[in-house]
Enzyme design. Structure first.
Site, PDB file in Angstrom:
ATOM      1  N   TRP A   1       0.860  -1.183   0.000  1.00  0.00           N
ATOM      2  CA  TRP A   1       0.000   0.000   0.000  1.00  0.00           C
ATOM      3  C   TRP A   1       0.907   1.248   0.000  1.00  0.00           C
ATOM      4  CZ3 TRP A   1      -0.344   3.989   3.634  1.00  0.00           C
ATOM      5  CH2 TRP A   1      -1.355   4.925   3.367  1.00  0.00           C
TER       6      TRP A   1
ATOM      7  N   ASP B   1     -15.226  10.339   0.409  1.00  0.00           N
ATOM      8  CA  ASP B   1     -15.895   9.620   1.487  1.00  0.00           C
ATOM      9  C   ASP B   1     -16.579  10.572   2.484  1.00  0.00           C
ATOM     10  OD1 ASP B   1     -16.580   7.630   3.199  1.00  0.00           O
ATOM     11  OD2 ASP B   1     -14.547   6.936   3.591  1.00  0.00           O
TER      12      ASP B   1
ATOM     13  N   LYS C   1     -16.042   7.482  -8.125  1.00  0.00           N
ATOM     14  CA  LYS C   1     -14.785   6.879  -7.664  1.00  0.00           C
ATOM     15  C   LYS C   1     -15.188   5.643  -6.879  1.00  0.00           C
ATOM     16  CE  LYS C   1     -10.811   7.791  -4.648  1.00  0.00           C
ATOM     17  NZ  LYS C   1     -10.196   8.760  -3.739  1.00  0.00           N
ATOM     18  N   TRP C   2     -14.940   4.468  -7.457  1.00  0.00           N
ATOM     19  CA  TRP C   2     -15.405   3.182  -6.893  1.00  0.00           C
ATOM     20  C   TRP C   2     -14.269   2.580  -6.091  1.00  0.00           C
ATOM     21  CZ3 TRP C   2     -20.023   0.289  -8.513  1.00  0.00           C
ATOM     22  CH2 TRP C   2     -20.070  -1.017  -8.022  1.00  0.00           C
ATOM     23  N   ASP C   3     -14.389   2.644  -4.773  1.00  0.00           N
ATOM     24  CA  ASP C   3     -13.283   2.217  -3.910  1.00  0.00           C
ATOM     25  C   ASP C   3     -13.498   0.794  -3.396  1.00  0.00           C
ATOM     26  OD1 ASP C   3     -10.916   2.500  -2.553  1.00  0.00           O
ATOM     27  OD2 ASP C   3     -11.468   4.377  -1.582  1.00  0.00           O
ATOM     28  N   MET C   4     -12.442   0.198  -2.895  1.00  0.00           N
ATOM     29  CA  MET C   4     -12.487  -1.159  -2.317  1.00  0.00           C
ATOM     30  C   MET C   4     -11.329  -1.218  -1.339  1.00  0.00           C
ATOM     31  SD  MET C   4     -11.321  -4.432  -2.291  1.00  0.00           S
ATOM     32  CE  MET C   4     -10.119  -4.712  -3.572  1.00  0.00           C
ATOM     33  N   ASN C   5     -11.653  -1.090  -0.046  1.00  0.00           N
ATOM     34  CA  ASN C   5     -10.596  -0.823   0.921  1.00  0.00           C
ATOM     35  C   ASN C   5     -10.201  -1.963   1.839  1.00  0.00           C
ATOM     36  OD1 ASN C   5      -9.491   1.831   0.580  1.00  0.00           O
ATOM     37  ND2 ASN C   5     -11.544   2.607   0.966  1.00  0.00           N
TER      38      ASN C   5
ATOM     39  N   CYS D   1     -10.516   2.245  -7.645  1.00  0.00           N
ATOM     40  CA  CYS D   1      -9.589   2.545  -6.559  1.00  0.00           C
ATOM     41  C   CYS D   1      -9.669   1.372  -5.593  1.00  0.00           C
ATOM     42  CB  CYS D   1     -10.021   3.845  -5.874  1.00  0.00           C
ATOM     43  SG  CYS D   1      -9.046   4.282  -4.427  1.00  0.00           S
TER      44      CYS D   1
ATOM     45  N   ASP E   1      -2.518   5.713  -3.044  1.00  0.00           N
ATOM     46  CA  ASP E   1      -2.898   6.694  -2.022  1.00  0.00           C
ATOM     47  C   ASP E   1      -1.724   7.584  -1.682  1.00  0.00           C
ATOM     48  OD1 ASP E   1      -5.504   6.059  -1.779  1.00  0.00           O
ATOM     49  OD2 ASP E   1      -5.334   4.940   0.092  1.00  0.00           O
TER      50      ASP E   1
HETATM   51  C1  GLA Z   1      -9.267   5.087   0.284  1.00  0.00           C
HETATM   52  C2  GLA Z   1      -8.898   5.824  -0.978  1.00  0.00           C
HETATM   53  C3  GLA Z   1      -8.675   7.280  -0.693  1.00  0.00           C
HETATM   54  C4  GLA Z   1      -9.934   7.852  -0.068  1.00  0.00           C
HETATM   55  C5  GLA Z   1     -10.326   7.051   1.149  1.00  0.00           C
HETATM   56  C6  GLA Z   1     -11.674   7.485   1.696  1.00  0.00           C
HETATM   57  O1  GLA Z   1      -8.214   5.015   1.155  1.00  0.00           O
HETATM   58  O2  GLA Z   1      -7.793   5.243  -1.581  1.00  0.00           O
HETATM   59  O3  GLA Z   1      -8.336   7.985  -1.853  1.00  0.00           O
HETATM   60  O4  GLA Z   1     -10.961   7.840  -1.019  1.00  0.00           O
HETATM   61  O5  GLA Z   1     -10.407   5.678   0.873  1.00  0.00           O
HETATM   62  O6  GLA Z   1     -12.054   6.751   2.794  1.00  0.00           O
END
Ligand code: GLA
Length: 722
Positions: free
Chosen positions: A195, A363, A472-476, A522, A544
């Protein structure tokens, strides 16, 4: 183009500059005779006929002279009798794992289609060869599908396994692509990291044994991109041979290069086989994702150009490969979760004034979300925080001349959410254990149709009034506790793949319904940067880490495969939030202009001077946007600790060159930076000066580099033919 030499059962797959030659040996096993620069002539089977026999290897069909383990097999099975890594491994009802695939026939057709349920490179002009193999004891058919993209100099390979038998079988391993070289003089090139430092280029020599990269995370992950390159030892940026394989898949994968006892190399790539077991009932077929196979003898830049153009023109859905991307302001590093309508509008106003085109609300706009701990899954507007609706905010942004985008993380749910309270069984978790958290969230089980329907509805409800043109479609987080609640025991090891099929199903529906919405992928940055996602999401947040210097290595590695038009790059504040480093606005701009430029800093805190500089940066970028998005990108060779790259327009009339020096050294004499890709006889002017030189001068004599005045300083040049 595909030439078939019927008399010796040889298939010559030709692109403009390369050849891939397959052959069926007497026993009916397919082999790979050659892959590389285009060759002419008829008859290539002498390559295997002249193989010298090694000792202590099993015979085939009682023939002492046929030792399969020495052959450059194309799609080997387990133990019959080759004992190297198999490409496919199947378990049958009686416990047997022996399969014997032999040639049955072939089909040739025009037009490369999508694979059912999976993204793929498509082209109506491509030729397709299907080599059909069969095990006539088990009654299974295995079709190797090769796409031949003539003008792109690329191939694809995928596999269809069909069960014609009376019993169900279990596929325990099934690679998308497998081929062999009768040599081992190669170096593995991979994109590794973690990361915030994704896609660092690494290179190491093959030796006897297996070199392997893989992921068991439910995504490619930040650690390994689904790419494996094999370079000749003399391969540099612009010269030398390199083979590249890239998997069009977004889940757990594996890729390996095995050097055997006799210095032959077997390479394969596909879905991760660890913890994979797919039940295939009689009459059913299994489709693997495809691997894209590229060979270039013009070094790593040559390989990159092939991937870039193929992905822009033949992979990205809805024509997004050639559609211009907006300059965005994203509020994440400006506000994090702490915003209200006034703050957002103040930021938007400043952004509009300097020439930004799209406001992306990150977010924190939904449910009761004020931290990482709550509300994922509850995709309803937080009216209080937004001071109204999303649509109302969109109207105000429109009045400022800005388009509107929002952040979502639809694959996830927070324990503290209405969705989880209502459907605790929708998460991936095992009933015997307390489910594990990451970033205080769970992963939704996309193998379930009800979950997919919920997500499609939640996202379409937001998009259907047409006010939002960017997601912006995130997956964390990655998948732990891999168990599908309520699912049958014999299907549990299908979960990882079914999750990805579920994700593709969702994205197929959404991108079909909203072809003009730009989806940016993302996964905590570049944790899922792969061609499978690129098919649906033509832009991806590369990392990030927004520090300009860290980004140099990340973007350099990412650009090996993925085109600049796909790479989202932002200028952020200093000291940088990830590494605390301070770099100039100019250097931050130069680095971010290696891809699609955006900003994520609090513009309301910028001085007038800074705002002026930002406005100039954006204006400059807009004049370069097409060149960066659609031109040929070259990584330039530099001496010392520096990075340089260059974009050249397809007609070679225009070029843009960037250089960033990392650390300065005292008392050194700056060298010259040699360029590439220009018309040797063309007369190129250096913008802003009266210097006119031939392309060959710029290429061979280079441009003079600036003196190392300070760490992290950057410089750009623009060349054009009048
Ligand atoms: C992830 C994304 C960031 C941001 C945060 C929001 O970490 O990579 O760019 O959007 O989520 O919680």
């Amino acid at each position: 183009m595909i030439d078939v030499l019927e008399n010796e059962k040889t298939f010559h797959l030709k692109t403009e500059h390369t050849s891939f030659i397959l052959h069926i040996i007497e026993s009916g096993h397919p082999v790979c005779l050659y892959w590389g620069r285009k060759v002419s002539g008829n008859g290539f089977s002498y390559i295997v006929k002249e193989l010298k026999k090694a000792s202590y290897l099993a015979w085939t069909d009682g023939r002492k002279d046929l030792r399969l383990e020495q052959y450059p097999l194309l799609y080997p099975v387990y133990g019959y009798p080759d004992l190297r890594n198999p490409a496919v491994h199947i378990r049958y009802e009686n416990g047997s794992r022996i399969t014997d695939l032999r040639y049955k026939g072939y089909r040739i057709s025009k037009g490369k289609q999508k694979i059912p349920g999976l993204p793929a490179v498509t082209d109506p002009e491509a030729d397709v060869l299907e080599l059909i193999l069969e095990d006539n004891v088990r009654h299974i058919e295995c079709t190797l599908v090769f796409g031949v993209f003539g003008e792109y100099d690329a191939f694809t390979q995928s596999v269809i396994l069909h069960n014609n038998g009376r019993n169900a079988l279990t596929i325990e391993k099934i690679m998308s692509s497998c081929f062999s070289f009768l040599e081992d003089d190669l170096e593995c090139v991979t994109l590794t990291g973690a990361w915030a430092r994704e896609c660092h280029l690494s290179r190491e020599r093959l030796r006897q044994g297996t070199f392997r990269i893989d992921s068991r995370r439910g995504a490619g992950g930040h650690g390994q991109n689904p790419f494996l390159g094999l370079a000749r030892p003399d391969c540099s940026q612009n010269n030398g041979g390199i083979y590249g394989m890239n998997l069009v898949y977004s889940g757990s994968f594996e890729a390996s290069a095995e050097v055997d006892m006799h210095q032959n190399t077997r390479v394969m790539m596909g879905i991760q086989s660890f913890d994979f077991a797919w039940q295939l009932s009689p009459g059913e077929s299994f489709y693997t994702p495809e691997a894209v196979l590229v060979y270039s003898d013009s070094g790593m830049n040559g390989m990159s150009h092939i991937f870039h153009r193929l992905y822009r023109e033949r992979l990205m859905k809805n024509g997004w490969g050639s559609r211009p991307r907006p300059v965005v302001i994203n509020n994440w590093e400006a506000t994090y979760f702490d915003f209200d309508r006034d703050k957002l509008l103040a930021l938007a106003k400043e952004a509009a004034e300097i020439g930004v085109e799209m406001f992306v609300l990150d977010d924190g706009w939904f449910g009761c979300r004020n931290s990482e701990n709550e509300s994922l899954g509850d995709w309803t507007e937080n009216y209080e925080k937004l001071g109204g609706t999303l649509s109302g905010l969109a109207d105000e942004l429109e009045r400022l001349g800005l388009k509107f985008g929002i952040w979502m993380e639809p694959e996830m749910v927070s324990p503290d959410s209405d969705l989880f309270r209502e459907h605790p069984d929708w998460i991936i978790a095992s009933p015997e254990y307390t489910p594990q958290l990451a970033r205080n969230q769970y992963v939704l089980d996309l193998s379930k149709k009800c979950v997919r329907d919920y997500i499609v509805k939640a996202v379409s409800d937001i998009l259907k009034n047409g006010k939002i043109s960017y997601i912006k479609w995130d997956m964390n987080r990655n998948i732990t506790d891999a168990f599908s609640q309520g699912g049958a025991a014999e299907h549990q090891q299908e979960l990882h793949h079914r999750y990805i099929l579920g994700l593709y199903d969702i994205l197929e529906q959404l991108t079909g319904q909203f072809p003009d919405v730009l989806f940016e992928g993302c996964a905590g940055g570049g944790g899922r940067y792969d061609p499978g996602m690129l098919y649906y999401m033509p832009q991806i947040w590369a990392s990030d880490d927004t520090d300009a210097i860290e980004r140099l290595a990340i973007q350099q590695g990412t650009s090996l495969i993925y085109p600049a038009v796909s790479m989202s790059c932002h200028v952020s504040a200093v000291p940088n939030h990830q590494v605390g480093r301070t770099t100039s606005l100019k250097t931050r701009g130069i680095t971010a202009m290696q891809g699609m430029l955006g900003y994520e800093l609090d513009l309301t805190k910028c001085t007038d001077e800074e705002k002026q500089a930002l406005a100039e940066q954006i204006a400059e970028y807009k004049s370069l946007r097409d060149l960066i998005g659609q031109g040929r990108m070259y990584r330039l060779e530099t001496t010392g600790y520096a990075y340089a790259w260059m974009f050249v327009s397809e007609d070679k009339r225009e070029a843009y060159i960037s250089y960033v020096q990392v650390l300065t050294q005292p008392n050194t004499v700056p060298k010259r930076l040699r360029l590439v890709g220009l018309e040797e006889e063309g007369l190129y002017c250096l913008a802003g000066t009266d210097q006119i030189r031939t392309g060959s001068q710029w290429v061979h004599c280079g441009v003079g580099l600036p003196g190392g005045a300070a760490d992290f300083c950057g410089r750009t040049w623009r060349l054009y033919i009048k």
